[in-house]
Scaffold this motif. Structure first.
Motif, PDB file in Angstrom:
ATOM      1  N   ALA A  21      -5.813   4.939 -13.241  1.00  0.00           N
ATOM      2  CA  ALA A  21      -6.458   3.995 -12.505  1.00  0.00           C
ATOM      3  C   ALA A  21      -6.463   4.295 -10.887  1.00  0.00           C
ATOM      4  CB  ALA A  21      -6.035   2.665 -13.057  1.00  0.00           C
ATOM      5  N   LEU A  22      -5.712   5.386 -10.544  1.00  0.00           N
ATOM      6  CA  LEU A  22      -5.472   5.415  -9.363  1.00  0.00           C
ATOM      7  C   LEU A  22      -6.622   6.579  -8.778  1.00  0.00           C
ATOM      8  CD1 LEU A  22      -1.625   5.329  -8.611  1.00  0.00           C
ATOM      9  CD2 LEU A  22      -3.446   3.453  -8.309  1.00  0.00           C
ATOM     10  N   ARG A  23      -7.316   6.820  -9.578  1.00  0.00           N
ATOM     11  CA  ARG A  23      -8.485   7.795  -9.137  1.00  0.00           C
ATOM     12  C   ARG A  23      -8.075   9.105  -8.757  1.00  0.00           C
ATOM     13  NH1 ARG A  23     -13.155   4.405  -6.094  1.00  0.00           N
ATOM     14  NH2 ARG A  23     -13.111   2.622  -7.596  1.00  0.00           N
ATOM     15  N   GLY A  24      -7.414   9.823  -9.842  1.00  0.00           N
ATOM     16  CA  GLY A  24      -6.855  11.290  -9.527  1.00  0.00           C
ATOM     17  C   GLY A  24      -5.929  11.763  -8.671  1.00  0.00           C
ATOM     18  N   ILE A  25      -4.799  10.960  -8.585  1.00  0.00           N
ATOM     19  CA  ILE A  25      -3.811  11.108  -7.777  1.00  0.00           C
ATOM     20  C   ILE A  25      -3.028  12.193  -8.752  1.00  0.00           C
ATOM     21  CG2 ILE A  25      -3.596   8.684  -6.595  1.00  0.00           C
ATOM     22  CD1 ILE A  25      -1.208   8.114  -8.616  1.00  0.00           C
ATOM     23  N   ASP A  26      -2.317  12.970  -7.879  1.00  0.00           N
ATOM     24  CA  ASP A  26      -1.428  14.215  -8.439  1.00  0.00           C
ATOM     25  C   ASP A  26      -0.276  13.590  -8.793  1.00  0.00           C
ATOM     26  OD1 ASP A  26      -0.497  16.539  -9.227  1.00  0.00           O
ATOM     27  OD2 ASP A  26      -0.357  17.449  -7.287  1.00  0.00           O
ATOM     28  N   TYR A  27      -0.052  13.345 -10.230  1.00  0.00           N
ATOM     29  CA  TYR A  27       0.853  12.736 -10.611  1.00  0.00           C
ATOM     30  C   TYR A  27       1.657  13.237 -11.640  1.00  0.00           C
ATOM     31  CZ  TYR A  27       2.670   9.088 -14.199  1.00  0.00           C
ATOM     32  OH  TYR A  27       3.548   7.955 -14.860  1.00  0.00           O
ATOM     33  N   ASP A  28       3.093  12.985 -11.686  1.00  0.00           N
ATOM     34  CA  ASP A  28       4.041  13.353 -12.996  1.00  0.00           C
ATOM     35  C   ASP A  28       4.801  12.228 -13.244  1.00  0.00           C
ATOM     36  OD1 ASP A  28       6.440  13.535 -11.274  1.00  0.00           O
ATOM     37  OD2 ASP A  28       5.555  15.548 -10.561  1.00  0.00           O
ATOM     38  N   VAL A  53      -6.334  -9.792  -1.049  1.00  0.00           N
ATOM     39  CA  VAL A  53      -6.799  -9.067  -0.166  1.00  0.00           C
ATOM     40  C   VAL A  53      -6.184  -7.504  -0.831  1.00  0.00           C
ATOM     41  CG1 VAL A  53      -6.895  -7.801   1.901  1.00  0.00           C
ATOM     42  CG2 VAL A  53      -7.258 -10.276   1.645  1.00  0.00           C
ATOM     43  N   LEU A  54      -6.926  -6.736  -1.666  1.00  0.00           N
ATOM     44  CA  LEU A  54      -6.314  -5.611  -2.362  1.00  0.00           C
ATOM     45  C   LEU A  54      -6.607  -4.243  -1.686  1.00  0.00           C
ATOM     46  CD1 LEU A  54      -6.583  -7.096  -5.853  1.00  0.00           C
ATOM     47  CD2 LEU A  54      -4.496  -7.336  -4.352  1.00  0.00           C
ATOM     48  N   THR A  55      -5.838  -3.352  -1.724  1.00  0.00           N
ATOM     49  CA  THR A  55      -6.196  -1.949  -1.368  1.00  0.00           C
ATOM     50  C   THR A  55      -6.932  -1.426  -2.597  1.00  0.00           C
ATOM     51  OG1 THR A  55      -4.281  -0.942  -2.575  1.00  0.00           O
ATOM     52  CG2 THR A  55      -4.053  -1.648  -0.279  1.00  0.00           C
ATOM     53  N   THR A  56      -7.637  -0.266  -2.550  1.00  0.00           N
ATOM     54  CA  THR A  56      -8.538   0.089  -3.723  1.00  0.00           C
ATOM     55  C   THR A  56      -7.664   0.591  -4.800  1.00  0.00           C
ATOM     56  OG1 THR A  56     -10.105   1.150  -2.179  1.00  0.00           O
ATOM     57  CG2 THR A  56     -10.009   1.992  -4.238  1.00  0.00           C
ATOM     58  N   ALA A  57      -6.562   0.917  -4.548  1.00  0.00           N
ATOM     59  CA  ALA A  57      -5.689   1.371  -5.823  1.00  0.00           C
ATOM     60  C   ALA A  57      -5.114   0.295  -6.417  1.00  0.00           C
ATOM     61  CB  ALA A  57      -4.370   2.250  -4.986  1.00  0.00           C
ATOM     62  N   GLU A  58      -4.553  -0.724  -5.603  1.00  0.00           N
ATOM     63  CA  GLU A  58      -4.305  -2.066  -6.314  1.00  0.00           C
ATOM     64  C   GLU A  58      -5.252  -2.719  -7.133  1.00  0.00           C
ATOM     65  OE1 GLU A  58      -0.996  -3.371  -2.696  1.00  0.00           O
ATOM     66  OE2 GLU A  58      -3.144  -4.033  -2.773  1.00  0.00           O
ATOM     67  N   TYR A  59      -6.751  -2.705  -6.662  1.00  0.00           N
ATOM     68  CA  TYR A  59      -7.742  -3.232  -7.203  1.00  0.00           C
ATOM     69  C   TYR A  59      -8.028  -2.495  -8.568  1.00  0.00           C
ATOM     70  CZ  TYR A  59     -12.664  -4.122  -8.905  1.00  0.00           C
ATOM     71  OH  TYR A  59     -13.511  -4.487  -9.766  1.00  0.00           O
ATOM     72  N   ASP A  60      -7.918  -1.428  -8.623  1.00  0.00           N
ATOM     73  CA  ASP A  60      -8.096  -0.435  -9.811  1.00  0.00           C
ATOM     74  C   ASP A  60      -7.072  -0.671 -10.787  1.00  0.00           C
ATOM     75  OD1 ASP A  60     -10.476   0.660  -8.693  1.00  0.00           O
ATOM     76  OD2 ASP A  60      -9.390   2.585  -8.301  1.00  0.00           O
ATOM     77  N   MET A  61      -5.853  -0.717 -10.415  1.00  0.00           N
ATOM     78  CA  MET A  61      -4.711  -1.033 -11.187  1.00  0.00           C
ATOM     79  C   MET A  61      -4.680  -2.312 -11.881  1.00  0.00           C
ATOM     80  SD  MET A  61      -1.690   0.381 -12.197  1.00  0.00           S
ATOM     81  CE  MET A  61      -1.075   1.397 -10.921  1.00  0.00           C
ATOM     82  N   LEU A  62      -5.132  -3.339 -10.974  1.00  0.00           N
ATOM     83  CA  LEU A  62      -5.183  -4.676 -11.656  1.00  0.00           C
ATOM     84  C   LEU A  62      -6.338  -4.762 -12.659  1.00  0.00           C
ATOM     85  CD1 LEU A  62      -4.497  -7.792 -11.637  1.00  0.00           C
ATOM     86  CD2 LEU A  62      -5.873  -8.083  -9.794  1.00  0.00           C
ATOM     87  N   LEU A  63      -7.649  -4.001 -12.341  1.00  0.00           N
ATOM     88  CA  LEU A  63      -8.758  -4.327 -13.154  1.00  0.00           C
ATOM     89  C   LEU A  63      -8.215  -3.582 -14.617  1.00  0.00           C
ATOM     90  CD1 LEU A  63     -11.711  -4.766 -13.691  1.00  0.00           C
ATOM     91  CD2 LEU A  63     -12.211  -2.462 -12.820  1.00  0.00           C
ATOM     92  N   LEU A  64      -7.487  -2.451 -14.431  1.00  0.00           N
ATOM     93  CA  LEU A  64      -7.200  -1.641 -15.847  1.00  0.00           C
ATOM     94  C   LEU A  64      -6.068  -2.736 -16.459  1.00  0.00           C
ATOM     95  CD1 LEU A  64      -6.758   0.814 -17.538  1.00  0.00           C
ATOM     96  CD2 LEU A  64      -4.864   1.327 -16.384  1.00  0.00           C
ATOM     97  N   LEU A  65      -5.212  -3.269 -15.912  1.00  0.00           N
ATOM     98  CA  LEU A  65      -4.353  -4.397 -16.732  1.00  0.00           C
ATOM     99  C   LEU A  65      -5.080  -5.602 -17.159  1.00  0.00           C
ATOM    100  CD1 LEU A  65      -1.405  -4.212 -13.973  1.00  0.00           C
ATOM    101  CD2 LEU A  65      -1.388  -3.050 -16.516  1.00  0.00           C
ATOM    102  N   ALA A  66      -5.977  -6.079 -16.518  1.00  0.00           N
ATOM    103  CA  ALA A  66      -6.589  -7.106 -16.883  1.00  0.00           C
ATOM    104  C   ALA A  66      -7.713  -7.032 -17.999  1.00  0.00           C
ATOM    105  CB  ALA A  66      -7.487  -7.865 -15.714  1.00  0.00           C
TER     106      ALA A  66
END
Length: 228
Positions: free
Chosen positions: A181-188, A153-166
């Motif tokens: 992979a986190l769909r546009g989070i404001d990141y630095d 049971v994954l959150t959307t962000a966890e799924y996107d992260m796992l799909l990228l790594l896999a």
């Protein structure tokens, strides 16, 4: 090979030049139009996979361009707005925009939004919807993940992260790519959101105590999913 053809509709020559350079460095092809009237014609002729549309344009303003495009164009439109633009998010979406960014736009955020829009407009076909990596089975059509025959049971962000790594199992994935992979989070680089998602995945895999066996941390480089 180019990922997608993107039309940039922007009358500020420096902004459009830098945007095109950044997109092309990431593997996209781009074409710049600096006039609203020309933009409608260009979209008809080129049929780009995505349009980046500034609201303040000569000839025909961005709002009018968006309205006209939606009469025949079904691909994503990413609107760029200035802080002083008197138009709300709801109004933009009602006009037909798929997403928007406020200037000044940070390139990595723009790229993450573009990739998210393209994923939604060109979903994975059924013939490509199974990814098997070690004990993982990922159904990309249903977005369901099983590990050692147990459904996670994954959150959307966890799924996107796992799909990228896999998708890059056995190789290092940089923190910046993980961020996208986190769909546009404001990141630095000081943001801990990536680490939080990795930590969440490890807990659900019962692998949250070092030394990790499934998702490795590669110091100063990123993360790697073990292919085995």
């Amino acid at each position: 090979m180019s990922k997608a053809n993107i039309l940039i509709v922007e009358d500020d020559k420096e902004i459009s030049r830098l945007t095109a350079m950044y997109l092309e460095a990431e593997g996209y092809s781009s074409h710049i139009i600096n006039d609203g009237l020309q933009a409608v014609t260009a979209v008809r002729l080129e049929q780009p996979e995505l349009v980046i549309l500034d609201l303040m344009l000569p000839g025909l303003d961005g709002v009018s361009v968006c309205k006209q495009l939606r009469k025949f164009y079904q691909e994503p439109i990413l609107v760029l707005t200035a802080c002083s633009d008197d138009i709300s998010e709801v109004s933009l979406l009602k006009l037909g925009a798929d997403d928007y960014l406020t200037k000044p736009v940070r390139p990595h955020v723009m790229l993450a939004r573009i990739e998210a829009l393209l994923r939604r407009s060109h979903p994975v076909t059924p013939s490509q919807n199974q990814l098997q990596v070690g004990l993982f089975n990922i159904d990309t059509n249903k977005q369901v993940v099983s590990y050692d025959n147990l459904t996670l049971v994954l959150t959307t962000a966890e799924y996107d992260m796992l799909l990228l790594l896999a998708s890059h199992a056995g190789t290092i994935v940089s923190r910046e790519d993980c961020c996208r992979a986190l769909r546009g989070i404001d990141y630095d680089f000081n943001d801990r959101s990536v680490d939080m998602r990795i930590s969440g995945l490890r807990k659900k895999l019962n692998d949250d105590t070092p030394p990790y066996k499934t998702i490795l941390t590669i110091r100063n480089k990123g993360y790697m999913l073990i292919n085995g």
